[in-house]
Design a protein around this motif. Structure first.
Motif, PDB file in Angstrom:
ATOM      1  N   ARG A   1       0.826  -1.209   0.000  1.00  0.00           N
ATOM      2  CA  ARG A   1       0.000   0.000   0.000  1.00  0.00           C
ATOM      3  C   ARG A   1       0.862   1.261   0.000  1.00  0.00           C
ATOM      4  O   ARG A   1       0.553   2.235  -0.691  1.00  0.00           O
ATOM      5  CB  ARG A   1      -0.943   0.007   1.208  1.00  0.00           C
ATOM      6  CG  ARG A   1      -2.066  -1.014   1.092  1.00  0.00           C
ATOM      7  CD  ARG A   1      -3.139  -0.827   2.144  1.00  0.00           C
ATOM      8  NE  ARG A   1      -2.648  -0.773   3.503  1.00  0.00           N
ATOM      9  CZ  ARG A   1      -2.530  -1.813   4.325  1.00  0.00           C
ATOM     10  NH1 ARG A   1      -2.871  -3.018   3.901  1.00  0.00           N
ATOM     11  NH2 ARG A   1      -2.085  -1.665   5.544  1.00  0.00           N
ATOM     12  N   ILE A   2       1.955   1.254   0.768  1.00  0.00           N
ATOM     13  CA  ILE A   2       2.868   2.405   0.794  1.00  0.00           C
ATOM     14  C   ILE A   2       3.470   2.628  -0.587  1.00  0.00           C
ATOM     15  O   ILE A   2       3.553   3.764  -1.068  1.00  0.00           O
ATOM     16  CB  ILE A   2       3.989   2.188   1.834  1.00  0.00           C
ATOM     17  CG1 ILE A   2       3.424   2.261   3.244  1.00  0.00           C
ATOM     18  CG2 ILE A   2       5.108   3.218   1.659  1.00  0.00           C
ATOM     19  CD1 ILE A   2       4.428   1.878   4.313  1.00  0.00           C
TER      20      ILE A   2
ATOM     21  N   ARG B   1       0.819   4.038  -2.965  1.00  0.00           N
ATOM     22  CA  ARG B   1       0.518   5.434  -2.628  1.00  0.00           C
ATOM     23  C   ARG B   1       1.635   6.359  -3.106  1.00  0.00           C
ATOM     24  O   ARG B   1       1.383   7.415  -3.698  1.00  0.00           O
ATOM     25  CB  ARG B   1       0.319   5.589  -1.122  1.00  0.00           C
ATOM     26  CG  ARG B   1      -0.118   7.001  -0.732  1.00  0.00           C
ATOM     27  CD  ARG B   1      -0.424   7.132   0.746  1.00  0.00           C
ATOM     28  NE  ARG B   1      -1.530   6.259   1.108  1.00  0.00           N
ATOM     29  CZ  ARG B   1      -1.499   5.405   2.134  1.00  0.00           C
ATOM     30  NH1 ARG B   1      -0.446   5.309   2.897  1.00  0.00           N
ATOM     31  NH2 ARG B   1      -2.545   4.658   2.391  1.00  0.00           N
TER      32      ARG B   1
ATOM     33  N   ASN C   1       1.564   6.680  -6.856  1.00  0.00           N
ATOM     34  CA  ASN C   1       0.441   7.502  -7.280  1.00  0.00           C
ATOM     35  C   ASN C   1       0.746   8.990  -7.067  1.00  0.00           C
ATOM     36  O   ASN C   1       0.419   9.822  -7.917  1.00  0.00           O
ATOM     37  CB  ASN C   1      -0.838   7.104  -6.541  1.00  0.00           C
ATOM     38  CG  ASN C   1      -2.060   7.723  -7.155  1.00  0.00           C
ATOM     39  OD1 ASN C   1      -2.208   7.710  -8.374  1.00  0.00           O
ATOM     40  ND2 ASN C   1      -2.913   8.267  -6.327  1.00  0.00           N
ATOM     41  N   GLU C   2       1.393   9.317  -5.953  1.00  0.00           N
ATOM     42  CA  GLU C   2       1.786  10.707  -5.712  1.00  0.00           C
ATOM     43  C   GLU C   2       2.777  11.176  -6.781  1.00  0.00           C
ATOM     44  O   GLU C   2       2.676  12.303  -7.278  1.00  0.00           O
ATOM     45  CB  GLU C   2       2.384  10.856  -4.322  1.00  0.00           C
ATOM     46  CG  GLU C   2       1.360  10.753  -3.213  1.00  0.00           C
ATOM     47  CD  GLU C   2       1.973  10.818  -1.833  1.00  0.00           C
ATOM     48  OE1 GLU C   2       3.172  11.146  -1.703  1.00  0.00           O
ATOM     49  OE2 GLU C   2       1.249  10.533  -0.864  1.00  0.00           O
TER      50      GLU C   2
END
Length: 61
Positions: free
Chosen positions: A15-16, A19, A22-23
């Protein structure tokens, strides 16, 4: 031929990673730069199937 790399992640680490990617993709979009490569790799990470551990994994032998 490209070299394939296998990375083992926990659900939390996955998940990290997603994320963060995506950033980074959003930053590229703001700068109007191509995002296809980041999106392709991010999709691979999202769709990665978990591997089942056998009863006798290498660590337990």
């Amino acid at each position: 031929m490209e070299k394939e790399v296998v990375v083992t992640l926990t659900d939390y680490e996955q998940r990290i990673l997603v994320r963060g990617m995506n950033e980074y993709r959003n930053q590229l979009l703001k700068k109007e730069k191509p995002t296809e490569d980041v999106a392709r790799v991010m999709l691979k990470v999202i769709q990665a199937k978990p591997k089942k551990k056998g009863l006798l994994s290498r660590e337990t032998r």
